[in-house]
Scaffold this motif. Sequence first.
Motif, PDB file in Angstrom:
ATOM      1  N   GLN A  61       2.723  -0.290   0.644  1.00  0.00           N
ATOM      2  CA  GLN A  61       3.653  -0.690   1.924  1.00  0.00           C
ATOM      3  C   GLN A  61       2.718  -0.467   3.190  1.00  0.00           C
ATOM      4  O   GLN A  61       2.732  -1.434   3.904  1.00  0.00           O
ATOM      5  CB  GLN A  61       4.932  -0.070   1.699  1.00  0.00           C
ATOM      6  N   LEU A  62       2.115   0.471   3.276  1.00  0.00           N
ATOM      7  CA  LEU A  62       1.240   0.915   4.435  1.00  0.00           C
ATOM      8  C   LEU A  62       0.151   0.002   4.666  1.00  0.00           C
ATOM      9  O   LEU A  62      -0.204  -0.541   5.990  1.00  0.00           O
ATOM     10  CB  LEU A  62       0.768   2.388   4.365  1.00  0.00           C
ATOM     11  N   THR A  65       1.605  -3.239   6.257  1.00  0.00           N
ATOM     12  CA  THR A  65       2.026  -3.126   7.378  1.00  0.00           C
ATOM     13  C   THR A  65       0.605  -3.041   8.181  1.00  0.00           C
ATOM     14  O   THR A  65       0.495  -3.664   9.102  1.00  0.00           O
ATOM     15  CB  THR A  65       2.614  -1.758   7.748  1.00  0.00           C
ATOM     16  N   ASP A  66      -0.668  -2.360   7.935  1.00  0.00           N
ATOM     17  CA  ASP A  66      -1.703  -2.289   8.749  1.00  0.00           C
ATOM     18  C   ASP A  66      -2.184  -3.806   8.743  1.00  0.00           C
ATOM     19  O   ASP A  66      -2.731  -4.002  10.062  1.00  0.00           O
ATOM     20  CB  ASP A  66      -2.696  -1.218   8.002  1.00  0.00           C
ATOM     21  N   ASP A  68      -0.923  -6.534   8.499  1.00  0.00           N
ATOM     22  CA  ASP A  68      -0.157  -7.587   9.401  1.00  0.00           C
ATOM     23  C   ASP A  68      -0.393  -7.207  11.001  1.00  0.00           C
ATOM     24  O   ASP A  68      -0.525  -8.277  11.814  1.00  0.00           O
ATOM     25  CB  ASP A  68       1.270  -7.071   9.117  1.00  0.00           C
ATOM     26  N   MET A  69      -0.756  -6.012  11.163  1.00  0.00           N
ATOM     27  CA  MET A  69      -0.989  -5.725  12.621  1.00  0.00           C
ATOM     28  C   MET A  69      -2.479  -6.252  12.913  1.00  0.00           C
ATOM     29  O   MET A  69      -2.709  -6.613  14.154  1.00  0.00           O
ATOM     30  CB  MET A  69      -1.372  -4.183  12.963  1.00  0.00           C
ATOM     31  N   GLU A  72      -2.139  -9.756  13.777  1.00  0.00           N
ATOM     32  CA  GLU A  72      -1.476 -10.200  15.049  1.00  0.00           C
ATOM     33  C   GLU A  72      -2.596 -10.486  15.947  1.00  0.00           C
ATOM     34  O   GLU A  72      -2.283 -11.019  17.280  1.00  0.00           O
ATOM     35  CB  GLU A  72      -0.511  -9.104  15.280  1.00  0.00           C
ATOM     36  N   TYR A  90      -4.788   5.766  13.072  1.00  0.00           N
ATOM     37  CA  TYR A  90      -3.125   6.059  12.220  1.00  0.00           C
ATOM     38  C   TYR A  90      -3.308   7.043  11.077  1.00  0.00           C
ATOM     39  O   TYR A  90      -2.392   7.535  10.972  1.00  0.00           O
ATOM     40  CB  TYR A  90      -3.129   4.763  11.748  1.00  0.00           C
TER      41      TYR A  90
END
Length: 110
Positions: A61-62, A65-66, A68-69, A72, A90
């Motif tokens: 899951q991390l 998220t990573d 996805d960032m 962006e 992080y």
Amino acid sequence: MRLAELSERSGVSTATIKYYLREGLLQPAHRRLVESVAALARLGYPCDTEQLLPYGRLAAQLAVTDLDMVEEQPTPTGQIEAAVALTVLYEPVLLSLRRMAHAEESARRF
């Protein structure tokens, strides 16, 4: 950890481990994981799939998220910078959050 010990604990022959190392198939993160799990087992702590699977799911899951960032960021340079920042900066943030959660959960339980 010696190769013979790693072989014994992992069930993988020393020749296979040497091959993985020589070919660069056992990356530092994998090597660190194998060594850490072997150390936990040596100390008598449970560290089989049943215990590690919840951590693996959270790590997946991390990773989402990573990435996805990273996605962006509008430019390839920005994506590279984000990947480096997330990897280097992080990790201590996540470790701190974990320790804070431990403190909170410990206060609740004990």
